[in-house]
Design an enzyme around this catalytic site. Structure first.
Site, PDB file in Angstrom:
ATOM      1  N   TYR A 105       5.220   1.026  -7.842  1.00  0.00           N
ATOM      2  CA  TYR A 105       5.881   1.713  -8.397  1.00  0.00           C
ATOM      3  C   TYR A 105       7.631   1.033  -7.160  1.00  0.00           C
ATOM      4  O   TYR A 105       8.304   1.252  -6.836  1.00  0.00           O
ATOM      5  CB  TYR A 105       6.694   2.722  -8.099  1.00  0.00           C
ATOM      6  CG  TYR A 105       5.432   4.443  -8.875  1.00  0.00           C
ATOM      7  CD1 TYR A 105       5.382   3.717  -9.730  1.00  0.00           C
ATOM      8  CD2 TYR A 105       4.194   4.193  -8.470  1.00  0.00           C
ATOM      9  CE1 TYR A 105       4.157   4.514 -10.812  1.00  0.00           C
ATOM     10  CE2 TYR A 105       3.143   5.717  -8.966  1.00  0.00           C
ATOM     11  CZ  TYR A 105       3.034   4.992 -10.232  1.00  0.00           C
ATOM     12  OH  TYR A 105       2.005   6.233 -10.946  1.00  0.00           O
ATOM     13  N   HIS A 106       6.298  -0.861  -7.064  1.00  0.00           N
ATOM     14  CA  HIS A 106       7.046  -1.139  -6.171  1.00  0.00           C
ATOM     15  C   HIS A 106       7.293  -2.161  -6.354  1.00  0.00           C
ATOM     16  O   HIS A 106       7.899  -3.384  -5.913  1.00  0.00           O
ATOM     17  CB  HIS A 106       6.400  -1.980  -4.434  1.00  0.00           C
ATOM     18  CG  HIS A 106       5.728  -0.322  -3.620  1.00  0.00           C
ATOM     19  ND1 HIS A 106       4.364  -0.523  -3.324  1.00  0.00           N
ATOM     20  CD2 HIS A 106       6.326   1.033  -3.838  1.00  0.00           C
ATOM     21  CE1 HIS A 106       4.584   0.567  -2.468  1.00  0.00           C
ATOM     22  NE2 HIS A 106       4.976   1.489  -2.748  1.00  0.00           N
ATOM     23  N   PRO A 107       8.762  -2.495  -7.163  1.00  0.00           N
ATOM     24  CA  PRO A 107       9.025  -3.574  -8.001  1.00  0.00           C
ATOM     25  C   PRO A 107      10.072  -4.373  -7.749  1.00  0.00           C
ATOM     26  O   PRO A 107      10.613  -3.976  -6.965  1.00  0.00           O
ATOM     27  CB  PRO A 107       9.643  -3.781  -9.675  1.00  0.00           C
ATOM     28  CG  PRO A 107      10.363  -1.966  -9.441  1.00  0.00           C
ATOM     29  CD  PRO A 107       8.964  -1.084  -8.916  1.00  0.00           C
TER      30      PRO A 107
END
Length: 540
Positions: free
Chosen positions: A473-475
């Site tokens: 969840y680190h775009p």
């Protein structure tokens, strides 16, 4: 309601909340903050471990899905992103990690003057209110950083002891002067509650008369006069509205929504925009490109020692944990499940830290992500070990699905598209098995549940990674910062190339993803971006 403001900030997420606070501190500059989602005043948002419930809540979560990914065997990946005040910082695991100093030195080396480690460190410390005095942390800032070492589950200490026995250094502070090694994570909480930037920056600032927040307001395009951004069109209550900015428009929608809004406004690859019937305001082919993310896998182990499963699975255990949280804001409900981990080198001769480790004293094998249900602990004692490569070299992209502002964009992460990323995955798989086979962890493990002993060879492990690995969840990176408009979107002052009065300030401007969780670097970017805006205003 006024229709003209000095600044319009699009997105009340992690960065937008910081900007709204800093840009209104003078009591004079007027700011409109637009947010597509609604209120963050929910117990499941404010209670730290409540993110297990918000993970699949479409009321506060965009709930994106990527396209099929070749590197993952044709699977798509589920990407939760916050559609709520506080953005993804209202639904994340609250882990506070700045990254490795070389991450930012690489930003500066790529031509981004003022973005090296020594340049950005003051903006990290500016936002912080750290638990204890440290030369590497701030005290008295808006956002509290909590040390959880005294409160972690006892099995976490066994992980540290095992890793130390394998020769990995132990660090007392992933954000201090020795960030390499294994240790305990710090988290953004205050008094047992989530310390998102909404709680730390925005809500205190909402008392100011020069700040206006409009929720349930989805921006549809940036308004221009010539090359200058002069306002925003947005949809609220089924109707279109327009507002004007005297000084600047700032996009803070994150790595998905900021590039999407630029493209809807005619800023992007001209050929692709024309296919959707969108007139070209500025040909910037890098908009939506350079997409980067952390990809992780977890190994699940059944153990003979009590874990958080034993406390949180039984109904009585949940009730006791809830009572303790109500009484003194402590216990498992006040923490993240990511309690310990590390930043390590996959090989002793590796030039830099290349793997992030997570040790969680809980497991949820019975609720796989595909089920899209509340994450619920297993009814037996177990923990999980996870890893992700820190600086993946694969690059994905994002593009419009149509000219409809309400249509979700096309997201293609392109995971595992380079040999370097595959080599680091192989190394990470080996390391997890090595840790699990070493004492004292090995003494408490009774069974490897997932992937299981039948996944034995390196090739089998790689195939398992392709089958199970998913986003952390680190775009980042889709409006990358850089001096060359052919391959970047914003300059070193976060101004969109080829425009005036328009900036992007959020995680999308990262030229390269940082080595760790991305919330803290996003706060730093917002602090530095706000300072740049105010400095430029004084010059004018």
């Amino acid at each position: 309601m006024s229709d003209t403001f000095d600044y319009i900030v699009v997105g009340a997420g992690t960065a937008g909340c910081v900007l709204a606070n800093r840009l209104t501190e003078d009591g004079k500059s007027t700011v409109l903050l637009l947010e597509a989602g609604g209120s963050d005043l929910s117990i499941w948002i404010q209670m730290p471990i409540g993110y297990g419930r918000t993970f699949f809540d479409k009321r506060i979560n965009w709930m994106y899905d990527t396209e099929a990914i070749e590197g993952l065997g044709g699977r798509s990946s589920y990407w939760p992103r916050g559609k709520v005040i506080g953005g993804s910082g209202s639904i994340n695991a609250m882990v506070y990690v700045r990254g490795q100093p070389r991450d930012f030195d690489d930003w500066r080396a790529a031509g981004n003057t003022g973005w090296g480690w020594d340049d950005v460190l003051p903006f990290f410390t500016k936002s912080e209110d750290f638990d204890r005095y440290s030369a590497h942390h701030g005290r008295g800032g808006p956002q509290h950083v909590t040390e959880i070492t005294p409160h972690v589950h006892p099995v976490c200490h066994s992980f540290i002891e095992t890793a130390e026995g394998l020769g990995f250094p132990v660090t007392t502070d992933f954000n201090g002067n020795n960030p390499e090694g294994v240790g305990f994570y710090q988290i953004n909480t205050r008094g047992g509650w989530r310390a998102s930037t909404a709680n730390a920056f925005l809500h205190p600032a909402r008392r100011r008369k020069n700040l206006e927040l409009r929720t349930k307001s989805q921006a549809t395009r940036v308004l221009f006069e010539g090359s200058r951004a002069v306002g925003i069109e947005y949809r609220r209550g089924g109707k279109l509205h327009q507002v004007r900015a005297r000084r600047e428009v700032v996009l803070s929608g994150g790595a998905i929504n900021s590039p999407q809004l630029l493209m809807l406004s005619g800023i992007g690859d001209g050929g692709a925009l024309a296919q959707h019937g969108i007139g070209v305001q500025s040909h910037l082919p890098a908009v939506g490109c350079n997409l980067q993310d952390h990809l992780a896998v977890s190994y699940f182990y059944k153990v003979r020692t009590a874990t958080l499963n034993d406390e949180l699975h039984p109904l009585l255990g949940k009730a006791q944990a809830a009572l303790r949280f109500a009484f003194d804001r402590r216990g498992p409900l006040s923490l993240s499940v990511n309690q310990s981990g590390g930043f390590v080198r996959s090989e002793k001769d590796a030039p830099n830290v290349d793997l992030q480790l997570y040790f969680s004293p809980v497991s949820y094998t019975k609720t796989p992500l595909a089920a899209r249900k509340l994450l619920n602990p297993d009814p037996f004692s177990a923990f999980l070990l996870s890893f992700n490569p820190c600086r993946p070299t694969s690059r994905g992209h994002l593009e419009l699905r149509s000219a409809d502002p309400l249509a979700y964009p096309v997201i293609q992460p392109n995971y595992l598209s380079t040999e370097q990323d595959i080599a680091e995955v192989r190394a990470g798989n080996r390391l997890l098995r090595q840790i699990a086979a070493s004492r004292p962890l090995a003494d408490m493990i009774t069974e490897e549940l997932i992937p299981g002993p039948q996944v034995a060879s390196e090739e089998d492990q790689l195939a398992d990674f392709r089958a199970r690995a998913d986003t952390v969840y680190h775009p980042t990176g889709t409006c990358a910062m850089g001096p060359d408009a052919a391959v970047s979107v914003v300059d070193a002052r976060l101004r969109v190339h080829g425009t005036e009065g328009l900036r992007v300030i959020d995680a999308s401007i990262f030229p390269n993803i940082t080595s760790g969780n991305t919330n803290a670097p996003t706060v730093m970017v917002a602090e530095k971006g706000a300072a740049m805006i105010l400095e430029d205003a004084r010059r004018r």
